[in-house]
Design an enzyme around this catalytic site. Structure first.
Site, PDB file in Angstrom:
ATOM      1  N   ASN A 140      55.985  84.434  -8.436  1.00 23.00           N
ATOM      2  CA  ASN A 140      56.899  83.421  -8.467  1.00 23.00           C
ATOM      3  C   ASN A 140      56.256  82.128  -8.374  1.00 23.00           C
ATOM      4  OD1 ASN A 140      59.239  81.962  -7.820  1.00 23.00           O
ATOM      5  ND2 ASN A 140      59.358  82.257  -5.762  1.00 23.00           N
ATOM      6  N   ASP A 141      55.976  81.540  -9.683  1.00 25.32           N
ATOM      7  CA  ASP A 141      55.403  80.253  -9.746  1.00 25.32           C
ATOM      8  C   ASP A 141      56.413  79.105  -9.948  1.00 25.32           C
ATOM      9  OD1 ASP A 141      55.776  81.363 -12.179  1.00 25.32           O
ATOM     10  OD2 ASP A 141      53.720  81.558 -12.633  1.00 25.32           O
ATOM     11  N   GLY A 200      59.732  83.432  -1.818  1.00 27.08           N
ATOM     12  CA  GLY A 200      60.953  82.953  -2.545  1.00 27.08           C
ATOM     13  C   GLY A 200      61.765  84.194  -2.804  1.00 27.08           C
ATOM     14  N   LYS A 201      61.810  85.281  -2.079  1.00 27.77           N
ATOM     15  CA  LYS A 201      62.671  86.424  -2.469  1.00 27.77           C
ATOM     16  C   LYS A 201      64.260  85.963  -1.958  1.00 27.77           C
ATOM     17  CE  LYS A 201      60.806  88.843   0.924  1.00 27.77           C
ATOM     18  NZ  LYS A 201      59.701  87.636   1.569  1.00 27.77           N
ATOM     19  N   GLY A 202      64.231  85.491  -1.072  1.00 25.15           N
ATOM     20  CA  GLY A 202      65.687  85.113  -0.635  1.00 25.15           C
ATOM     21  C   GLY A 202      66.184  84.135  -1.817  1.00 25.15           C
ATOM     22  N   ARG A 237      52.843  84.654   9.896  1.00 26.39           N
ATOM     23  CA  ARG A 237      53.346  85.071   8.637  1.00 26.39           C
ATOM     24  C   ARG A 237      52.301  85.056   7.649  1.00 26.39           C
ATOM     25  NH1 ARG A 237      59.553  85.019   8.175  1.00 26.39           N
ATOM     26  NH2 ARG A 237      60.138  85.472  10.376  1.00 26.39           N
ATOM     27  N   ARG A 278      59.848  74.670   4.289  1.00 25.09           N
ATOM     28  CA  ARG A 278      61.303  75.204   4.527  1.00 25.09           C
ATOM     29  C   ARG A 278      61.554  74.932   6.307  1.00 25.09           C
ATOM     30  NH1 ARG A 278      62.032  81.662   4.140  1.00 25.09           N
ATOM     31  NH2 ARG A 278      60.888  81.791   6.099  1.00 25.09           N
ATOM     32  N   ARG A 296      68.634  81.799  12.561  1.00 27.11           N
ATOM     33  CA  ARG A 296      68.147  80.383  12.060  1.00 27.11           C
ATOM     34  C   ARG A 296      69.212  79.639  12.077  1.00 27.11           C
ATOM     35  NH1 ARG A 296      64.674  82.757   7.355  1.00 27.11           N
ATOM     36  NH2 ARG A 296      62.697  83.303   8.496  1.00 27.11           N
ATOM     37  N   PRO A 341      55.553  88.582   0.491  1.00 24.86           N
ATOM     38  CA  PRO A 341      55.263  87.961   2.038  1.00 24.86           C
ATOM     39  C   PRO A 341      56.469  86.814   2.238  1.00 24.86           C
ATOM     40  CG  PRO A 341      53.663  87.164   0.300  1.00 24.86           C
ATOM     41  CD  PRO A 341      54.671  88.124  -0.407  1.00 24.86           C
ATOM     42  N   SER A 342      56.411  86.725   3.462  1.00 24.44           N
ATOM     43  CA  SER A 342      57.551  85.520   3.861  1.00 24.44           C
ATOM     44  C   SER A 342      57.156  84.159   3.199  1.00 24.44           C
ATOM     45  CB  SER A 342      57.189  85.597   5.393  1.00 24.44           C
ATOM     46  OG  SER A 342      58.102  84.732   5.940  1.00 24.44           O
TER      47      SER A 342
HETATM   48  N1  LIG Z   1      59.358  79.212  -7.298  1.00 27.74           N
HETATM   49  C1  LIG Z   1      59.299  78.350  -6.292  1.00 27.74           C
HETATM   50  N2  LIG Z   1      58.801  77.088  -6.173  1.00 27.74           N
HETATM   51  C2  LIG Z   1      58.895  76.267  -5.324  1.00 27.74           C
HETATM   52  N3  LIG Z   1      59.471  76.478  -4.048  1.00 27.74           N
HETATM   53  C3  LIG Z   1      60.144  77.750  -3.960  1.00 27.74           C
HETATM   54  C4  LIG Z   1      60.074  78.586  -4.946  1.00 27.74           C
HETATM   55  N4  LIG Z   1      60.833  79.790  -4.663  1.00 27.74           N
HETATM   56  C5  LIG Z   1      61.359  79.612  -3.386  1.00 27.74           C
HETATM   57  N5  LIG Z   1      61.072  78.180  -3.079  1.00 27.74           N
HETATM   58  C6  LIG Z   1      61.251  77.680  -1.714  1.00 27.74           C
HETATM   59  O1  LIG Z   1      60.397  78.254  -1.000  1.00 27.74           O
HETATM   60  C7  LIG Z   1      61.109  78.505   0.314  1.00 27.74           C
HETATM   61  C8  LIG Z   1      60.780  79.931   0.930  1.00 27.74           C
HETATM   62  O2  LIG Z   1      61.633  80.574  -0.066  1.00 27.74           O
HETATM   63  P1  LIG Z   1      62.575  81.856   0.682  1.00 27.74           P
HETATM   64  O3  LIG Z   1      63.375  81.518   1.764  1.00 27.74           O
HETATM   65  O4  LIG Z   1      63.441  82.323  -0.243  1.00 27.74           O
HETATM   66  O5  LIG Z   1      61.281  82.814   0.751  1.00 27.74           O
HETATM   67  P2  LIG Z   1      61.312  84.497   1.334  1.00 27.74           P
HETATM   68  O6  LIG Z   1      60.603  85.236   0.611  1.00 27.74           O
HETATM   69  O7  LIG Z   1      62.916  84.800   1.188  1.00 27.74           O
HETATM   70  O8  LIG Z   1      61.153  84.101   2.989  1.00 27.74           O
HETATM   71  P3  LIG Z   1      61.290  85.183   4.130  1.00 27.74           P
HETATM   72  O9  LIG Z   1      60.707  86.649   3.733  1.00 27.74           O
HETATM   73  O10 LIG Z   1      60.659  84.819   5.292  1.00 27.74           O
HETATM   74  O11 LIG Z   1      62.631  85.442   4.109  1.00 27.74           O
HETATM   75  C9  LIG Z   1      62.248  78.114   0.423  1.00 27.74           C
HETATM   76  O12 LIG Z   1      62.170  76.512   0.703  1.00 27.74           O
HETATM   77  C10 LIG Z   1      62.532  77.950  -1.327  1.00 27.74           C
HETATM   78  O13 LIG Z   1      63.344  76.879  -1.598  1.00 27.74           O
HETATM   79  N1  LIG Z   2      61.250  96.583   6.619  1.00 27.86           N
HETATM   80  C1  LIG Z   2      62.276  95.632   6.570  1.00 27.86           C
HETATM   81  N2  LIG Z   2      62.017  94.347   6.407  1.00 27.86           N
HETATM   82  C2  LIG Z   2      63.149  93.398   6.288  1.00 27.86           C
HETATM   83  C3  LIG Z   2      64.380  93.852   6.648  1.00 27.86           C
HETATM   84  N3  LIG Z   2      65.064  92.824   6.375  1.00 27.86           N
HETATM   85  C4  LIG Z   2      64.160  91.731   6.183  1.00 27.86           C
HETATM   86  N4  LIG Z   2      62.947  92.169   6.165  1.00 27.86           N
HETATM   87  C5  LIG Z   2      61.590  91.437   5.815  1.00 27.86           C
HETATM   88  O1  LIG Z   2      61.340  90.822   7.056  1.00 27.86           O
HETATM   89  C6  LIG Z   2      60.543  89.620   6.634  1.00 27.86           C
HETATM   90  C7  LIG Z   2      60.976  88.269   7.407  1.00 27.86           C
HETATM   91  O2  LIG Z   2      62.131  87.992   7.302  1.00 27.86           O
HETATM   92  P1  LIG Z   2      62.822  86.659   7.892  1.00 27.86           P
HETATM   93  O3  LIG Z   2      64.459  86.609   7.565  1.00 27.86           O
HETATM   94  O4  LIG Z   2      62.891  86.860   9.305  1.00 27.86           O
HETATM   95  O5  LIG Z   2      62.128  85.526   7.270  1.00 27.86           O
HETATM   96  C8  LIG Z   2      60.928  89.459   5.296  1.00 27.86           C
HETATM   97  O6  LIG Z   2      59.572  89.757   4.609  1.00 27.86           O
HETATM   98  C9  LIG Z   2      61.909  90.329   4.780  1.00 27.86           C
HETATM   99  O7  LIG Z   2      61.618  91.030   3.496  1.00 27.86           O
HETATM  100  C10 LIG Z   2      64.587  95.231   6.809  1.00 27.86           C
HETATM  101  O8  LIG Z   2      65.762  95.525   6.862  1.00 27.86           O
HETATM  102  N5  LIG Z   2      63.707  95.766   6.731  1.00 27.86           N
END
Ligand SMILES: Nc1ncnc2c1ncn2[C@@H]1O[C@H](COP(=O)(O)OP(=O)(O)OP(=O)(O)O)[C@@H](O)[C@H]1O
Ligand SMILES: Nc1nc2c(ncn2[C@@H]2O[C@H](COP(=O)(O)O)[C@@H](O)[C@H]2O)c(=O)[nH]1
Length: 398
Positions: free
Chosen positions: A300-301, A145-147, A277, A266, A173, A141-142
């Site tokens: 991801n704790d 912490g994937k990124g 989201r 964030r 952004r 989910p958004s």
């Molecule tokens: N294990 C953790 N504990 C606390 N904060 C975290 C952890 N992992 C990530 N974060 C923070 O949570 C926020 C969201 O993380 P991140 O942007 O990596 O999420 P994401 O899954 O990539 O979201 P999206 O799908 O919207 O791009 C960021 O501010 C990040 O610093």
């Molecule tokens: N199916 C796909 N999902 C994607 C792709 N690139 C990102 N994502 C997912 O979108 C959400 C939101 O991302 P955000 O950057 O707007 O926060 C997140 O769950 C991503 O994993 C894609 O190419 N295909």
């Protein structure tokens, strides 16, 4: 169907043997699989643009297929070797990392595309020499912490991983750069490119269109790196159903409260977007845990501990970082003959009087992996050189 080709049926009648180069002002190679002869090449004007035509022997008709994938750039000639469901193409006079290609004619991907389009389809896939690890698909989910986890991985292993830069119709952004974080694009353009088959997967996520282009994945493979895809669950499902072999990891938050806190802290989304989201997160977590898409679920704790677990999943826990050489390359002699024994393709230099040269290259195609849409991995080769002093040198890559 039946469009007049630059080549005549007579050219094929006697000479439809595989690998033939036709000399009628054209420079084409042929390969026959089943009832179809594939004619690959174009006008012999010094730089050959590679086109594909099919002669259907059953119907006695020429067919111009829909061609998927990035087609190889021009070259000075080519050889074609039919394999079961694809044709190995060896380009002459190209750079070493651009000499081996596959034209897929009856693979799972090609059959899917044929069904979808209702036309004859072939697909290009570039060959990558040596060991190439499976791509890694990371979903969740958004805000989970994937990124953050992916950035840590890329920072610690810069030569090992490459990020698949997705396309999206959402606005950038503050710190996001076009071409680095995403390819930011117009909806109408992206929809057109989806129709043209340029995307491996796409989905509507939180009200915007997101997608992984075939090129995004290919670029990472070309750099000899392992591709990381950050995509949503719908996208992961599409990739799972495709012929791209990958490892699928679902990242879970410790709780919904913590997920909400991360999203809010964030500070990149409006209140309305955060609520959207969070609503979508519930369904995504359910699907992520219960569907059979994912090979691993990663909670991801605590960030550092979660990152260590991610490295363990990828077999990197006791990995010692050493400088990595680039992707393996074979430099094929321009003048060569090609033959095939079982899964070995023997490429023989046509002698040019050089004293110390690799005369024989043996290309092993027994462990091919991946393929269109994307690169074909797992090519191994041995170069065997015989010298004027009678010694033989063998050098290989596996
Ligand atoms: N294990 C953790 N504990 C606390 N904060 C975290 C952890 N992992 C990530 N974060 C923070 O949570 C926020 C969201 O993380 P991140 O942007 O990596 O999420 P994401 O899954 O990539 O979201 P999206 O799908 O919207 O791009 C960021 O501010 C990040 O610093
Ligand atoms: N199916 C796909 N999902 C994607 C792709 N690139 C990102 N994502 C997912 O979108 C959400 C939101 O991302 P955000 O950057 O707007 O926060 C997140 O769950 C991503 O994993 C894609 O190419 N295909």
């Amino acid at each position: 169907m039946g469009e007049a080709p630059a080549l005549h049926v007579d050219d094929l009648q006697d000479g439809a043997q595989n690998g033939l180069e036709l000399k009628n002002g054209t420079c084409k190679a042929t390969a026959t699989i089943g009832d179809k002869t594939y004619v690959i090449g174009g006008a012999d004007d010094g730089t050959l643009s590679i086109e594909v035509q099919i002669f259907d022997r059953n119907l006695g008709e020429w067919v111009r297929p829909t061609v998927r994938g990035t087609k190889p750039g021009s070259c000075k000639g080519l050889s074609a070797v039919p394999l079961e469901d694809k044709i190995l193409i060896l380009k002459k006079g190209s750079k070493p990392d651009d000499q081996i290609w596959f034209l897929e004619v009856d693979t799972q991907y090609v059959r899917q595309q044929q069904e979808y389009l209702g036309t004859e389809v072939v697909a290009w896939s570039k060959g990558v020499v040596g060991k190439a690890e499976k791509p890694v698909v990371i979903s969740g989910p958004s805000g989970v912490g994937k990124g953050t986890l992916i950035s840590m991985l890329m920072k610690e292993f810069p030569s090992m991983f490459g990020f698949s830069v997705s396309h999206t119709t959402r606005a950038p952004r503050g710190m996001e750069k076009d071409g680095v974080h995403y390819h930011f694009t117009e909806k109408s353009i992206m929809e057109k490119e989806i129709k043209e088959g340029k995307f491996l997967e796409f989905a509507s996520v939180h009200g915007n269109l997101y997608g992984t282009s075939v090129e995004a994945v290919e670029l990472v493979a070309d750099a000899g790196k392992r591709c990381i895809l950050d995509i949503d669950v719908q996208g992961a499902r599409s990739v799972r159903a495709s012929s791209l072999e990958a490892i699928f990891i679902f990242v879970c938050p410790p709780s919904m409260e913590e997920l909400e806190k991360r999203l809010r802290d964030r500070g990149t989304e409006t209140e309305e977007q955060i609520l959207k989201r969070l609503r979508n997160a519930k369904a995504e977590i359910e699907q992520g845990k219960s569907s059979h898409i994912f090979d691993f679920i990663l909670y991801n704790d605590k960030l550092v501990e979660s990152y260590d677990r991610l490295k363990k999943l990828l077999g990197l826990d006791d990995y010692v970082t050493t400088p990595k050489s680039g992707p393996g390359e074979v430099d094929l002699p321009i003048d060569h003959s090609v033959s095939k024994i079982d899964n070995k393709i023997i490429i023989n230099r046509i002698s040019s009087g050089e004293k110390e040269s690799k005369n024989l290259i043996i290309l092993d195609v027994s462990s091919l992996k991946g393929g269109a849409p994307g690169r074909t991995r797992g090519l191994n080769f041995q170069a065997i050189g015989s010298f004027s002093n009678g010694l033989t040198e063998i050098e290989g890559l596996s």
